[in-house]
Motif scaffolding. Structure first.
Motif, PDB file in Angstrom:
ATOM      1  N   GLU A   1      35.482  77.590  35.466  1.00  0.00           N
ATOM      2  CA  GLU A   1      34.420  77.378  34.527  1.00  0.00           C
ATOM      3  C   GLU A   1      33.804  78.652  34.056  1.00  0.00           C
ATOM      4  O   GLU A   1      33.848  78.780  32.786  1.00  0.00           O
ATOM      5  N   PHE A   2      33.397  79.160  35.056  1.00  0.00           N
ATOM      6  CA  PHE A   2      32.819  80.590  34.579  1.00  0.00           C
ATOM      7  C   PHE A   2      33.777  81.860  34.302  1.00  0.00           C
ATOM      8  O   PHE A   2      33.485  82.504  33.295  1.00  0.00           O
ATOM      9  N   GLY A   3      34.942  81.373  34.666  1.00  0.00           N
ATOM     10  CA  GLY A   3      35.770  82.406  34.264  1.00  0.00           C
ATOM     11  C   GLY A   3      36.125  82.474  32.600  1.00  0.00           C
ATOM     12  O   GLY A   3      36.294  83.214  32.073  1.00  0.00           O
ATOM     13  N   GLN A   4      36.308  81.396  32.324  1.00  0.00           N
ATOM     14  CA  GLN A   4      36.521  80.792  30.956  1.00  0.00           C
ATOM     15  C   GLN A   4      35.393  81.256  30.412  1.00  0.00           C
ATOM     16  O   GLN A   4      35.541  81.697  29.036  1.00  0.00           O
ATOM     17  N   LYS A   5      34.219  81.085  30.520  1.00  0.00           N
ATOM     18  CA  LYS A   5      33.009  81.496  30.059  1.00  0.00           C
ATOM     19  C   LYS A   5      32.838  82.957  29.611  1.00  0.00           C
ATOM     20  O   LYS A   5      32.587  83.453  28.389  1.00  0.00           O
ATOM     21  N   ILE A   6      33.185  83.753  30.684  1.00  0.00           N
ATOM     22  CA  ILE A   6      33.251  85.291  30.688  1.00  0.00           C
ATOM     23  C   ILE A   6      34.401  85.668  29.584  1.00  0.00           C
ATOM     24  O   ILE A   6      34.161  86.514  28.879  1.00  0.00           O
ATOM     25  N   TRP A   7      35.695  85.104  29.651  1.00  0.00           N
ATOM     26  CA  TRP A   7      36.683  85.476  28.891  1.00  0.00           C
ATOM     27  C   TRP A   7      36.188  85.152  27.237  1.00  0.00           C
ATOM     28  O   TRP A   7      36.611  86.021  26.455  1.00  0.00           O
ATOM     29  N   ALA A   8      35.787  83.884  27.270  1.00  0.00           N
ATOM     30  CA  ALA A   8      35.256  83.804  25.918  1.00  0.00           C
ATOM     31  C   ALA A   8      34.091  84.732  25.319  1.00  0.00           C
ATOM     32  O   ALA A   8      34.142  84.807  24.046  1.00  0.00           O
ATOM     33  N   ALA A   9      33.399  85.326  26.007  1.00  0.00           N
ATOM     34  CA  ALA A   9      32.312  86.525  25.652  1.00  0.00           C
ATOM     35  C   ALA A   9      33.393  87.737  25.409  1.00  0.00           C
ATOM     36  O   ALA A   9      32.321  88.779  24.886  1.00  0.00           O
ATOM     37  N   GLY A  10      34.544  87.835  25.534  1.00  0.00           N
ATOM     38  CA  GLY A  10      35.423  89.039  25.286  1.00  0.00           C
ATOM     39  C   GLY A  10      35.436  89.961  26.287  1.00  0.00           C
ATOM     40  O   GLY A  10      35.889  91.016  26.248  1.00  0.00           O
ATOM     41  N   LEU A  11      34.972  89.549  27.584  1.00  0.00           N
ATOM     42  CA  LEU A  11      35.443  90.409  28.558  1.00  0.00           C
ATOM     43  C   LEU A  11      36.362  89.847  29.646  1.00  0.00           C
ATOM     44  O   LEU A  11      36.752  88.681  29.488  1.00  0.00           O
ATOM     45  N   PRO A  12      37.069  90.948  30.221  1.00  0.00           N
ATOM     46  CA  PRO A  12      38.218  90.395  31.135  1.00  0.00           C
ATOM     47  C   PRO A  12      37.732  89.831  32.332  1.00  0.00           C
ATOM     48  O   PRO A  12      36.533  89.483  32.891  1.00  0.00           O
ATOM     49  N   VAL A  13      38.605  89.079  32.888  1.00  0.00           N
ATOM     50  CA  VAL A  13      38.477  88.315  34.438  1.00  0.00           C
ATOM     51  C   VAL A  13      39.403  88.446  35.259  1.00  0.00           C
ATOM     52  O   VAL A  13      40.486  88.775  35.121  1.00  0.00           O
ATOM     53  N   LEU A  14      39.115  88.540  36.634  1.00  0.00           N
ATOM     54  CA  LEU A  14      39.894  88.651  37.651  1.00  0.00           C
ATOM     55  C   LEU A  14      40.596  87.397  38.175  1.00  0.00           C
ATOM     56  O   LEU A  14      39.964  86.340  38.002  1.00  0.00           O
ATOM     57  N   ASP A  15      41.799  87.438  38.492  1.00  0.00           N
ATOM     58  CA  ASP A  15      42.516  86.208  39.260  1.00  0.00           C
ATOM     59  C   ASP A  15      42.004  85.880  40.668  1.00  0.00           C
ATOM     60  O   ASP A  15      41.924  84.753  41.062  1.00  0.00           O
ATOM     61  N   ASP A  16      41.713  87.057  41.197  1.00  0.00           N
ATOM     62  CA  ASP A  16      41.552  86.913  42.564  1.00  0.00           C
ATOM     63  C   ASP A  16      40.490  88.112  43.290  1.00  0.00           C
ATOM     64  O   ASP A  16      40.466  89.064  42.440  1.00  0.00           O
ATOM     65  N   LEU A  17      39.884  87.944  44.459  1.00  0.00           N
ATOM     66  CA  LEU A  17      39.006  88.943  44.901  1.00  0.00           C
ATOM     67  C   LEU A  17      39.258  88.850  46.555  1.00  0.00           C
ATOM     68  O   LEU A  17      39.281  88.037  47.013  1.00  0.00           O
ATOM     69  N   HIS A  18      39.187  90.170  47.038  1.00  0.00           N
ATOM     70  CA  HIS A  18      39.342  90.225  48.291  1.00  0.00           C
ATOM     71  C   HIS A  18      38.250  91.147  49.006  1.00  0.00           C
ATOM     72  O   HIS A  18      37.795  92.083  48.353  1.00  0.00           O
ATOM     73  N   THR A  19      37.598  90.740  49.902  1.00  0.00           N
ATOM     74  CA  THR A  19      36.169  91.173  50.331  1.00  0.00           C
ATOM     75  C   THR A  19      36.128  91.617  51.669  1.00  0.00           C
ATOM     76  O   THR A  19      35.048  92.089  52.177  1.00  0.00           O
ATOM     77  N   ILE A  20      37.035  91.292  52.873  1.00  0.00           N
ATOM     78  CA  ILE A  20      36.678  91.451  53.963  1.00  0.00           C
ATOM     79  C   ILE A  20      37.367  92.449  54.745  1.00  0.00           C
ATOM     80  O   ILE A  20      37.514  92.566  56.002  1.00  0.00           O
TER      81      ILE A  20
END
Length: 349
Positions: A234-253
């Protein structure tokens, strides 16, 4: 006529399903099935050693991006360096906590203007939970803007923004303000809105450790889905709609990775982390992922800041590891930056 309408509806459904299956990497123009990675150094600006670790990881290693903790004492030094080196992909590590015991910092918006964001020492809270408990979204947004304002005054044009200790992802009202500021300034906001396979594993890592310690862990055990990933699409789509890129995944550890034994050398630790990254990339699903490290080129006095010096030095060594670099090249892994992500996003209608 009915047959024609039925065919149209079926075509629309197929198009919608195809679009839904597309990774953000594909939407940004990379080939289907490609694994695209941002190796990202957090905590630039925290100390002189953190700055040197970020520089070496990017200039001599495989790291492609970094972000700066603007409230910290060495932030200006790194921001000026990044401004003088336009090839440096440098963003803002938006900082709402001050986690160390003695080495601490207050908010940039000022103590008197930051009700709920500071503790009894006049510094930001040690823990994310305390920020959520005390600080309103309005105060958080003001601090985000203050940190961005300082970066701009130093001549830095941030390639992106992300969140120190994940504070902005831990509370939906904060996340919404983060996206709001990014959209207003046209600055990418780091957010994983895709498959999140690696992120779910990272977020469940503490629970797995606990179950193993209690002797309750079984391979293949189904774990609860983390709250943030339930609404990530949901938030990924919102960010994309704002004209900004979105990640598919994230690694943090990567900070949790350490070989067994009490006499581990820096060389062994760095090599171990490099091998763990190879394992992680093999497991990664196609798409664009950000893999976080906290590189520091430490000396003995780093221990007065944090006990994490050994891990941070090993992170830097992993970014310089020739075997990891060769693996990335031989496997056709694509390395990218936030700057390239935004350039590609601008070309997508």
């Amino acid at each position: 006529m009915k047959t024609y309408l039925l065919l149209i509806n079926l075509l629309l459904l197929v198009m919608q399903e195809t679009s839904a299956q597309q990774t953000y990497a594909e939407k940004l123009g990379w080939p289907k099935g490609a694994k695209v990675i941002i190796f990202h150094v957090d905590d630039a600006g925290m100390s002189h050693y953190s700055n040197e670790g970020a520089k070496k990881s990017i200039q001599s290693g495989i790291a492609t991006s970094c972000s700066i903790m603007m409230p910290c004492p060495w932030a200006a030094s790194f921001a000026k360096f990044a401004s003088a080196n336009p090839g440096m992909d440098a963003g803002l590590h938006l900082t709402l906590t001050s986690e160390w015991q003695d080495y601490r910092w207050p908010p940039l918006n000022g103590i008197t203007h930051s009700e709920g964001l500071v503790d009894d020492e006049g510094c930001m809270w040690h823990e994310v939970e305390d920020v959520i408990k005390h600080a309103s979204p309005d105060v958080v947004e003001q601090e985000i803007r203050a940190q961005l304002s300082r970066a701009l005054k130093l001549g830095l044009k941030p390639t992106h923004m992300d969140s120190h200790m994940g504070t902005l992802f831990a509370h939906i009202p904060y996340l919404e303000r983060y996206i709001k500021v990014g959209a207003e300034f046209g600055i990418p906001v780091m957010f994983p809105g895709g498959n999140n396979q690696l992120l779910k594993e990272c977020l469940n890592n503490p629970l797995v450790k606990k179950l193993k310690a209690e002797g309750k862990w079984k391979e293949g055990m189904e774990l609860p889905e983390p709250e943030i990933t339930k609404r990530s699409a949901e938030f990924g789509q919102k960010i994309w709609a704002a004209g900004l890129p979105v990640l598919d995944d994230l690694h943090t550890i990567s900070g949790d990775w350490k070989p067994e034994g009490s006499d581990v050398t820096p060389e062994q630790w760095g090599k171990y982390k490099a091998q763990k990254f190879i394992e992680t990339i093999r497991k990664m699903q196609p798409g664009v992922a950000m893999m976080i490290v906290h590189s520091s080129d430490v000396t003995d006095d780093f221990k007065y800041i944090s006990a994490s010096g050994g891990s941070r030095y090993a992170d830097m060594r992993s970014m310089l590891d020739p075997e990891l670099k060769n693996f990335i090249q031989s496997e056709g892994i694509i390395l990218t930056t936030w700057k390239e992500m935004m350039e590609r996003r601008k070309k997508v209608k």
